[in-house]
Scaffold this active site. Structure first.
Site, short mmCIF file in Angstrom:
data_model
loop_
_atom_site.label_atom_id
_atom_site.label_comp_id
_atom_site.label_asym_id
_atom_site.label_seq_id
_atom_site.Cartn_x
_atom_site.Cartn_y
_atom_site.Cartn_z
N HIS A 7 0.83 -1.21 0.00
CA HIS A 7 0.00 0.00 0.00
C HIS A 7 0.86 1.25 0.00
O HIS A 7 2.05 1.20 0.30
CB HIS A 7 -0.97 0.03 1.18
N GLU A 43 -8.39 4.51 9.59
CA GLU A 43 -7.90 4.30 8.22
C GLU A 43 -8.94 3.68 7.32
O GLU A 43 -9.86 2.99 7.79
CB GLU A 43 -6.66 3.41 8.25
N GLN A 60 -3.93 3.50 1.30
CA GLN A 60 -4.33 3.51 2.71
C GLN A 60 -4.47 4.98 3.12
O GLN A 60 -3.48 5.70 3.19
CB GLN A 60 -3.26 2.82 3.55
N HIS A 84 3.90 7.24 3.75
CA HIS A 84 4.82 6.10 3.68
C HIS A 84 4.46 5.20 2.53
O HIS A 84 3.37 5.28 1.97
CB HIS A 84 4.82 5.31 5.01
N GLU A 134 7.47 0.69 5.12
CA GLU A 134 6.83 -0.34 5.95
C GLU A 134 6.96 -1.69 5.25
O GLU A 134 6.94 -1.76 4.02
CB GLU A 134 5.35 0.04 6.12
C1 MC0 Z 1 9.16 11.67 10.12
N1 MC0 Z 1 10.10 11.93 9.19
C2 MC0 Z 1 9.72 11.48 8.02
C3 MC0 Z 1 8.45 10.90 8.23
N2 MC0 Z 1 8.13 11.03 9.54
N3 MC0 Z 1 10.31 11.50 6.83
C4 MC0 Z 1 9.64 10.93 5.79
N4 MC0 Z 1 8.40 10.38 5.91
C5 MC0 Z 1 7.78 10.35 7.11
N5 MC0 Z 1 6.58 9.81 7.22
C6 MC0 Z 1 11.37 12.66 9.44
C7 MC0 Z 1 11.09 14.02 10.03
O1 MC0 Z 1 10.85 14.98 9.03
C8 MC0 Z 1 12.36 14.29 10.79
O2 MC0 Z 1 13.35 14.76 9.92
C9 MC0 Z 1 12.76 12.92 11.31
O3 MC0 Z 1 12.11 11.97 10.42
C10 MC0 Z 1 12.29 12.67 12.72
O4 MC0 Z 1 10.91 12.92 12.73
P1 MC0 Z 1 10.09 13.48 13.99
O5 MC0 Z 1 9.01 14.33 13.48
O6 MC0 Z 1 11.03 14.04 15.02
O7 MC0 Z 1 9.38 12.22 14.55
P2 MC0 Z 1 9.90 10.99 15.37
O8 MC0 Z 1 11.38 10.81 15.26
O9 MC0 Z 1 9.30 11.07 16.72
O10 MC0 Z 1 9.17 9.82 14.55
C11 MC0 Z 1 9.49 9.53 13.22
C12 MC0 Z 1 9.25 8.04 13.04
C13 MC0 Z 1 7.80 7.75 13.50
C14 MC0 Z 1 9.47 7.67 11.57
C15 MC0 Z 1 10.25 7.23 13.92
O11 MC0 Z 1 6.90 8.50 12.70
C16 MC0 Z 1 7.40 6.30 13.44
O12 MC0 Z 1 7.69 5.53 14.36
N6 MC0 Z 1 6.72 5.87 12.35
C17 MC0 Z 1 6.30 4.47 12.23
C18 MC0 Z 1 4.86 4.28 12.62
C19 MC0 Z 1 3.90 5.07 11.75
O13 MC0 Z 1 4.28 5.92 10.97
N7 MC0 Z 1 2.60 4.80 11.98
C20 MC0 Z 1 1.51 5.45 11.20
C21 MC0 Z 1 1.03 4.60 10.13
P3 MC0 Z 1 14.21 16.07 10.24
O14 MC0 Z 1 15.11 16.23 9.05
O15 MC0 Z 1 13.22 17.17 10.42
O16 MC0 Z 1 14.95 15.72 11.51
S1 MC0 Z 1 0.20 3.19 10.80
C22 MC0 Z 1 0.04 2.11 9.51
O17 MC0 Z 1 0.44 2.41 8.44
C23 MC0 Z 1 -0.60 0.77 9.86
C24 MC0 Z 1 -1.91 0.94 10.50
C25 MC0 Z 1 -0.66 -0.19 8.68
O18 MC0 Z 1 -0.09 0.06 7.61
O19 MC0 Z 1 -1.29 -1.25 8.81
#
Ligand code: MC0
Length: 146
Positions: A7, A43, A60, A84, A134
């Protein structure tokens, strides 16, 4: 082995309005909806096509359920858009281990629960040329594997 685009995750402020845009503009219908409290999202999955490995590819659409969720924080900073990309695999554990050994940060020690009972993990966007990535094993593949 990654065998399909499972997705593309799109962050939005209003899920119902965004679903209606995709229906009215492209004719895509909702295949599945759910709330994932662990991930902090409401979602909708829109099935785009079946794939050659027996799976499918989806859009998604993701609305945050709380401001401090990953999608909530991302929306506040960037506004709506592609959040993502997710690759499908029959073996999320094995592929995550292989990718971790290549020096890419895998965000979860063990896969967690994703859409439609799938098992998911994420790769850090800073290790993937700016793309939050992912890995997904669909529920049917999970059942077949175990
Ligand atoms: C953050 N950054 C990204 C980003 N999110 N870059 C590209 N795409 C994204 N989506 C970048 C920010 O701009 C920042 O860069 C750096 O990563 C740190 O971001 P932050 O804003 O300080 O945030 P953190 O570090 O607290 O978290 C970022 C992180 C988090 C990726 C670790 O979002 C995470 O754990 N994501 C995984 C879970 C997720 O996204 N769940 C939602 C979908 P700079 O350069 O400014 O430092 S759930 C889903 O999809 C499920 C239900 C499913 O598929 O079944």
């Amino acid at each position: 082995m990654l065998t399909r685009i499972d997705h593309i995750g799109i962050a939005c402020f209003d899920l119902d309005k965004t679903v209606e845009f995709y229906r009215a503009t492209y004719g895509f219908e909702v295949f599945h909806t759910e709330v994932n409290e662990e991930q902090g999202v409401r979602e909708a999955m829109l099935k785009i096509n079946e794939t050659s490995d027996g799976g499918a590819s989806y859009l998604q659409l993701l609305e945050p359920t709380r401001e401090d969720s990953a999608v909530g924080k991302w929306l506040a900073k960037n506004g709506e858009g592609v959040h993502h990309i997710a690759f499908g695999t029959a073996d999320v554990d094995g592929d995550a281990d292989d990718i971790r050994q290549k020096g890419v940060r895998v965000l979860y020690d063990q896969p967690r629960t994703g859409s439609m009972g799938s098992r998911i993990t994420f790769l850090h966007p800073k290790d993937c040329h700016g793309v939050l990535t992912e890995l997904v094993t669909a529920a049917e593949a999970t059942a077949a594997d175990h």
